[in-house]
Design a protein around this motif. Sequence first.
Motif, PDB file in Angstrom:
ATOM      1  N   ARG A  69       0.811  -1.217   0.000  1.00 35.46           N
ATOM      2  CA  ARG A  69       0.000   0.000   0.000  1.00 35.46           C
ATOM      3  C   ARG A  69       0.840   1.260   0.000  1.00 35.46           C
ATOM      4  NH1 ARG A  69      -3.492  -2.383   3.967  1.00 35.46           N
ATOM      5  NH2 ARG A  69      -2.156  -4.157   3.655  1.00 35.46           N
ATOM      6  N   THR A  70       1.932   1.291   0.732  1.00 37.08           N
ATOM      7  CA  THR A  70       2.671   2.546   0.833  1.00 37.08           C
ATOM      8  C   THR A  70       3.301   2.921  -0.516  1.00 37.08           C
ATOM      9  OG1 THR A  70       3.139   2.065   3.149  1.00 37.08           O
ATOM     10  CG2 THR A  70       4.464   3.767   2.122  1.00 37.08           C
ATOM     11  N   ARG A  71       3.937   1.964  -1.173  1.00 35.51           N
ATOM     12  CA  ARG A  71       4.605   2.288  -2.436  1.00 35.51           C
ATOM     13  C   ARG A  71       3.581   2.666  -3.510  1.00 35.51           C
ATOM     14  NH1 ARG A  71       8.243  -2.065  -5.445  1.00 35.51           N
ATOM     15  NH2 ARG A  71       6.214  -3.010  -5.279  1.00 35.51           N
ATOM     16  N   GLU A 146      10.383   5.581  12.293  1.00 33.47           N
ATOM     17  CA  GLU A 146       9.195   6.396  11.994  1.00 33.47           C
ATOM     18  C   GLU A 146       8.590   6.026  10.643  1.00 33.47           C
ATOM     19  OE1 GLU A 146       7.746   9.872  12.991  1.00 33.47           O
ATOM     20  OE2 GLU A 146       9.277  10.633  14.358  1.00 33.47           O
ATOM     21  N   HIS A 147       7.328   6.345  10.494  1.00 32.15           N
ATOM     22  CA  HIS A 147       6.590   6.146   9.244  1.00 32.15           C
ATOM     23  C   HIS A 147       5.613   7.321   9.159  1.00 32.15           C
ATOM     24  CE1 HIS A 147       4.674   4.418   5.891  1.00 32.15           C
ATOM     25  NE2 HIS A 147       4.403   3.209   6.334  1.00 32.15           N
ATOM     26  N   PRO A 148       6.155   8.515   8.894  1.00 32.60           N
ATOM     27  CA  PRO A 148       5.347   9.728   9.077  1.00 32.60           C
ATOM     28  C   PRO A 148       4.085   9.792   8.225  1.00 32.60           C
ATOM     29  CG  PRO A 148       7.460  10.235   8.010  1.00 32.60           C
ATOM     30  CD  PRO A 148       7.554   8.830   8.508  1.00 32.60           C
ATOM     31  N   SER A 185       7.313  -1.207  16.208  1.00 34.40           N
ATOM     32  CA  SER A 185       6.488  -0.477  15.244  1.00 34.40           C
ATOM     33  C   SER A 185       6.884   0.977  15.023  1.00 34.40           C
ATOM     34  CB  SER A 185       5.024  -0.520  15.700  1.00 34.40           C
ATOM     35  OG  SER A 185       4.223   0.254  14.845  1.00 34.40           O
ATOM     36  N   ARG A 186       7.248   1.278  13.803  1.00 39.60           N
ATOM     37  CA  ARG A 186       7.486   2.683  13.417  1.00 39.60           C
ATOM     38  C   ARG A 186       6.165   3.433  13.304  1.00 39.60           C
ATOM     39  NH1 ARG A 186      10.130   0.028   8.190  1.00 39.60           N
ATOM     40  NH2 ARG A 186       8.292  -0.742   7.121  1.00 39.60           N
ATOM     41  N   VAL A 187       5.098   2.712  12.917  1.00 36.15           N
ATOM     42  CA  VAL A 187       3.772   3.344  12.843  1.00 36.15           C
ATOM     43  C   VAL A 187       3.379   3.869  14.224  1.00 36.15           C
ATOM     44  CG1 VAL A 187       1.323   2.906  12.420  1.00 36.15           C
ATOM     45  CG2 VAL A 187       3.036   1.922  10.891  1.00 36.15           C
ATOM     46  N   LEU A 240      -1.883  -3.302  15.818  1.00 33.28           N
ATOM     47  CA  LEU A 240      -0.637  -3.429  15.062  1.00 33.28           C
ATOM     48  C   LEU A 240      -0.361  -4.889  14.739  1.00 33.28           C
ATOM     49  CD1 LEU A 240       1.612  -1.106  17.273  1.00 33.28           C
ATOM     50  CD2 LEU A 240       0.509  -0.486  15.104  1.00 33.28           C
ATOM     51  N   ARG A 241       0.258  -5.110  13.607  1.00 34.41           N
ATOM     52  CA  ARG A 241       0.700  -6.453  13.227  1.00 34.41           C
ATOM     53  C   ARG A 241       1.907  -6.851  14.082  1.00 34.41           C
ATOM     54  NH1 ARG A 241       4.457  -8.321   9.548  1.00 34.41           N
ATOM     55  NH2 ARG A 241       5.172  -6.185   9.214  1.00 34.41           N
ATOM     56  N   ILE A 242       2.043  -8.140  14.377  1.00 30.61           N
ATOM     57  CA  ILE A 242       3.256  -8.627  15.045  1.00 30.61           C
ATOM     58  C   ILE A 242       4.352  -8.702  13.988  1.00 30.61           C
ATOM     59  CG2 ILE A 242       4.303 -10.507  16.349  1.00 30.61           C
ATOM     60  CD1 ILE A 242       1.421 -11.337  17.145  1.00 30.61           C
ATOM     61  N   GLN A 243       5.452  -7.978  14.231  1.00 22.80           N
ATOM     62  CA  GLN A 243       6.476  -7.837  13.190  1.00 22.80           C
ATOM     63  C   GLN A 243       7.497  -8.980  13.297  1.00 22.80           C
ATOM     64  OE1 GLN A 243       7.305  -4.096  11.727  1.00 22.80           O
ATOM     65  NE2 GLN A 243       5.116  -3.775  11.870  1.00 22.80           N
ATOM     66  N   PHE A 244       7.082 -10.142  12.836  1.00 24.18           N
ATOM     67  CA  PHE A 244       7.953 -11.320  12.928  1.00 24.18           C
ATOM     68  C   PHE A 244       9.283 -11.076  12.223  1.00 24.18           C
ATOM     69  CE2 PHE A 244       3.764 -13.276  13.670  1.00 24.18           C
ATOM     70  CZ  PHE A 244       4.043 -13.946  14.855  1.00 24.18           C
ATOM     71  N   HIS A 280      -6.088   0.136  11.729  1.00 27.02           N
ATOM     72  CA  HIS A 280      -4.969  -0.806  11.532  1.00 27.02           C
ATOM     73  C   HIS A 280      -4.204  -0.299  10.305  1.00 27.02           C
ATOM     74  CE1 HIS A 280      -2.558  -4.338  11.052  1.00 27.02           C
ATOM     75  NE2 HIS A 280      -3.252  -5.067  11.915  1.00 27.02           N
ATOM     76  N   PRO A 281      -2.869  -0.135  10.413  1.00 34.23           N
ATOM     77  CA  PRO A 281      -2.146   0.399   9.249  1.00 34.23           C
ATOM     78  C   PRO A 281      -2.026  -0.615   8.121  1.00 34.23           C
ATOM     79  CG  PRO A 281      -0.603  -0.230  10.979  1.00 34.23           C
ATOM     80  CD  PRO A 281      -1.986  -0.387  11.555  1.00 34.23           C
ATOM     81  N   GLY A 282      -2.316  -1.895   8.414  1.00 32.44           N
ATOM     82  CA  GLY A 282      -2.124  -2.952   7.438  1.00 32.44           C
ATOM     83  C   GLY A 282      -0.636  -3.241   7.278  1.00 32.44           C
ATOM     84  N   PRO A 283      -0.295  -4.385   6.764  1.00 29.89           N
ATOM     85  CA  PRO A 283      -1.200  -5.483   6.439  1.00 29.89           C
ATOM     86  C   PRO A 283      -1.759  -6.149   7.698  1.00 29.89           C
ATOM     87  CG  PRO A 283       1.099  -6.095   6.009  1.00 29.89           C
ATOM     88  CD  PRO A 283       1.104  -4.685   6.443  1.00 29.89           C
TER      89      PRO A 283
END
Length: 322
Positions: A69-71, A146-148, A185-187, A240-244, A280-283
């Motif tokens: 989504r971001t790109r 960060e993820h501004p 999480s940067r979000v 938030l997603r768990i950032q495995f 939720h920022p996704g995914p």
Amino acid sequence: MAGAGAGVAERSEDRPARATIGPDCVGLSGVPAGELRRVLTRARELRRQPEPSLVGRTVATVFFEDSTRTRTSFAIAAQRLGAQVVDLSGKASSANKGETLLDTGRVIEAMGVSAIVLRTGEAGAAATLARELACGVVNAGDGRHEHPTQALADALALDDHWNGSDGSFGFAGKRVLIVGDVVSSRVARSNAAALKTLGAEVVLVGPPLMVPGTLGEALGCRVSHDLDAELPHADGVMMLRIQFERGAGALLGSAREFRAGWGLTADRAARLRSDAAVLHPGPTNRGVEIDPEVADSPRSLILRQVAAGVGVRMAVLEACAG
Ligand code: NCD
């Protein structure tokens, strides 16, 4: 450049090169409320009516981590303003041949690019490029830092929900829970900064290893390990997603255990106030941090966050590539 591994953002990472949005956008920590409101107001205008303000400009998207989504959202935003977009992501870049990020940035800039949109696993990388390059640098996520633009999108979606589409981005009296793998999480870091600056109270919620007290102190937020106690008092809940991929597997027993304690299940969502929003920022990992029926419920802003992201990225690119 600071290492990506620190659980709590190091001091240098907490301070963006310039706490502004334009000519670079590296983080929201320290960006004043007036500046956030200006960009969010512009995002709302451009969402209604894009303007050809970047005709003749080129924006480069440089993504060293996975992104859907971001790109895509940055590419659509740039094109809506009339810019050309070149994508130098993944294997398409000479970074895989040992070139440093700074050299890659200098090469892209020498070709006449107006802004570089960068996603890397290295916290602080966008700030380093911003210091060294004359073109605009937009941070599309740097490690756990960060993820501004995600947090700006979330603020726009929340303002639409709380204040209506002519709202003024005042969040005083609102309480937002940021729940789950906060440490990775940067979000969460960008949202904690922006939401607090706009007047909201932010509570970080999750298991102790994912939400250590020191992280709450660093971000200036209250920490809670009891989601059930917090839910009835929240105006918004951001899961938030768990950032495995950042090693979060070591921080939890199992996905099932996580869901039992901190997942936003349908039962838990029933404890929320009727007008509370779910974000939720996704995914999303359905059935882990959020149940499918909650993600798809009327109180879910998930797709509105995605839509808001295009407007926000137009406003940020205008400020950084214009
Ligand atoms: C987030 C990210 O990459 O930081 N996703 C996004 O950009 N919308 C969150 C995540 O990957 O879980």
